[in-house]
Design an enzyme around this catalytic site. Sequence first.
Site, PDB file in Angstrom:
ATOM      1  N   ASN A   9     -22.957  51.014  30.831  1.00  0.00           N
ATOM      2  CA  ASN A   9     -23.884  50.386  31.964  1.00  0.00           C
ATOM      3  C   ASN A   9     -24.922  49.025  31.556  1.00  0.00           C
ATOM      4  O   ASN A   9     -25.445  49.201  30.894  1.00  0.00           O
ATOM      5  CB  ASN A   9     -24.782  51.524  32.410  1.00  0.00           C
ATOM      6  CG  ASN A   9     -25.442  51.148  33.513  1.00  0.00           C
ATOM      7  OD1 ASN A   9     -25.342  50.360  34.198  1.00  0.00           O
ATOM      8  ND2 ASN A   9     -26.562  52.035  33.633  1.00  0.00           N
ATOM      9  N   LYS A  11     -26.233  47.037  33.416  1.00  0.00           N
ATOM     10  CA  LYS A  11     -27.567  47.072  34.303  1.00  0.00           C
ATOM     11  C   LYS A  11     -27.475  45.637  34.785  1.00  0.00           C
ATOM     12  O   LYS A  11     -26.430  44.859  35.109  1.00  0.00           O
ATOM     13  CB  LYS A  11     -28.670  47.506  33.670  1.00  0.00           C
ATOM     14  CG  LYS A  11     -28.438  48.815  32.998  1.00  0.00           C
ATOM     15  CD  LYS A  11     -29.816  49.697  32.581  1.00  0.00           C
ATOM     16  CE  LYS A  11     -29.488  50.939  32.065  1.00  0.00           C
ATOM     17  NZ  LYS A  11     -30.659  51.885  31.573  1.00  0.00           N
ATOM     18  N   HIS A  94     -28.010  56.561  39.605  1.00  0.00           N
ATOM     19  CA  HIS A  94     -28.737  56.179  38.643  1.00  0.00           C
ATOM     20  C   HIS A  94     -30.391  56.305  38.719  1.00  0.00           C
ATOM     21  O   HIS A  94     -30.764  56.129  39.724  1.00  0.00           O
ATOM     22  CB  HIS A  94     -28.440  54.983  38.133  1.00  0.00           C
ATOM     23  CG  HIS A  94     -28.788  54.656  36.353  1.00  0.00           C
ATOM     24  ND1 HIS A  94     -30.291  54.402  36.261  1.00  0.00           N
ATOM     25  CD2 HIS A  94     -28.365  54.720  35.285  1.00  0.00           C
ATOM     26  CE1 HIS A  94     -30.170  54.189  35.072  1.00  0.00           C
ATOM     27  NE2 HIS A  94     -29.147  54.290  34.513  1.00  0.00           N
ATOM     28  N   GLU A  96     -32.688  54.779  37.722  1.00  0.00           N
ATOM     29  CA  GLU A  96     -33.402  53.352  38.228  1.00  0.00           C
ATOM     30  C   GLU A  96     -33.328  53.146  39.657  1.00  0.00           C
ATOM     31  O   GLU A  96     -34.298  52.596  40.272  1.00  0.00           O
ATOM     32  CB  GLU A  96     -32.908  52.266  37.286  1.00  0.00           C
ATOM     33  CG  GLU A  96     -33.300  52.086  35.729  1.00  0.00           C
ATOM     34  CD  GLU A  96     -32.584  51.816  34.650  1.00  0.00           C
ATOM     35  OE1 GLU A  96     -31.559  51.275  35.238  1.00  0.00           O
ATOM     36  OE2 GLU A  96     -32.543  52.050  33.910  1.00  0.00           O
ATOM     37  N   GLU A 166     -28.825  62.425  32.225  1.00  0.00           N
ATOM     38  CA  GLU A 166     -29.538  61.297  31.873  1.00  0.00           C
ATOM     39  C   GLU A 166     -30.918  61.883  31.970  1.00  0.00           C
ATOM     40  O   GLU A 166     -31.394  61.378  33.096  1.00  0.00           O
ATOM     41  CB  GLU A 166     -29.251  60.036  32.400  1.00  0.00           C
ATOM     42  CG  GLU A 166     -27.814  59.445  32.364  1.00  0.00           C
ATOM     43  CD  GLU A 166     -27.612  57.913  32.501  1.00  0.00           C
ATOM     44  OE1 GLU A 166     -27.104  57.344  31.356  1.00  0.00           O
ATOM     45  OE2 GLU A 166     -28.118  57.399  33.228  1.00  0.00           O
ATOM     46  N   GLY A 172     -33.735  54.203  27.942  1.00  0.00           N
ATOM     47  CA  GLY A 172     -34.266  52.986  27.545  1.00  0.00           C
ATOM     48  C   GLY A 172     -35.646  53.298  26.728  1.00  0.00           C
ATOM     49  O   GLY A 172     -36.125  52.031  26.397  1.00  0.00           O
ATOM     50  N   SER A 212     -30.467  56.520  25.493  1.00  0.00           N
ATOM     51  CA  SER A 212     -30.904  56.010  24.309  1.00  0.00           C
ATOM     52  C   SER A 212     -29.567  56.587  23.260  1.00  0.00           C
ATOM     53  O   SER A 212     -29.912  56.858  21.970  1.00  0.00           O
ATOM     54  CB  SER A 212     -32.177  56.475  23.584  1.00  0.00           C
ATOM     55  OG  SER A 212     -33.284  55.702  24.524  1.00  0.00           O
TER      56      SER A 212
HETATM   57  P1  PGA Z   1     -29.913  53.448  27.450  1.00  0.00           P
HETATM   58  O1  PGA Z   1     -29.477  53.425  29.225  1.00  0.00           O
HETATM   59  O2  PGA Z   1     -28.772  53.643  26.842  1.00  0.00           O
HETATM   60  O3  PGA Z   1     -30.300  52.178  27.524  1.00  0.00           O
HETATM   61  O4  PGA Z   1     -31.042  54.512  27.502  1.00  0.00           O
HETATM   62  C1  PGA Z   1     -28.732  54.465  29.644  1.00  0.00           C
HETATM   63  C2  PGA Z   1     -28.401  54.409  31.101  1.00  0.00           C
HETATM   64  O5  PGA Z   1     -29.417  54.254  31.825  1.00  0.00           O
HETATM   65  O6  PGA Z   1     -27.440  54.592  31.781  1.00  0.00           O
END
Ligand code: PGA
Length: 248
Positions: A9, A11, A94, A96, A166, A172, A212
């Site tokens: 992803n 982003k 997601h 976010e 997630e 993140g 992460s």
């Molecule tokens: P990350 O993000 O691996 O940077 O923690 C995962 C995601 O948001 O899909």
Amino acid sequence: MRKQLVVGNWKMNKNLQEGIDLCRSIMSQTPTSSRELVLAAPFIHLTTLVETSKTSNLKIAAQNCHQELSGAYTGEVSAAMLADIGVSYVILGHSERRTYQKESNALLAKKTDTALAQNLKVIYCFGETLQDRQSNRHFDLIKTQVTEGLFHLPSSAIKNIVLAYEPVWAIGTGETATSAQAQEMHTYIRKVLAAKYGEEIAENTSILYGGSCNPLNAKELFNQTDVDGGLIGGASLNSEDFLTISKA
Ligand code: PGA
């Protein structure tokens, strides 16, 4: 046997040329991966990436789509447009988008219907905050996110859904769920699925872990019986890291 996937992803990262370079670099080594590899890129890169990757097994995903097929929705992109250019998957729900765009389970249910009707596969994300986990609400919350977003679907549609657990506190942050925490939640999700759709569908549905995930922890996470791969954010922006994870 259910499919194993590793989804990158991106982003809101990478300009077009950087995206093409990353895609090519991953493509050049994908034959060694036993998992399906998917790249979820910004909308404006998708046409080019579908073209770039067409001679490989790599699949291209969008990170969102609108719930309506067309109309007066300035700034939005429809599932029909994504399908038309050859995109295979769309990520929905997601954290976010749940947080910044206030996307609800009900809205995600509509988006899921629209995407499936266009023959896109849906990567449906959900996860609890640290507060939810500390107050022991995480199982109920996950059940609600999955139930309200997906359980209106007929059994025949579930083969086009990939689930992605997630935990928000792990996205993140550098703080990963332990493999035991991931396995515990994935087993629970599979039970919830089985109660609604039966054992066979539950067994055949891929459930990814995200948050992460990196080259050091991927192997242990992916070794868990109910973890069928990962949704990778930060570590997907570097081909070496992404490929190491994909082979973990
Ligand atoms: P990350 O993000 O691996 O940077 O923690 C995962 C995601 O948001 O899909």
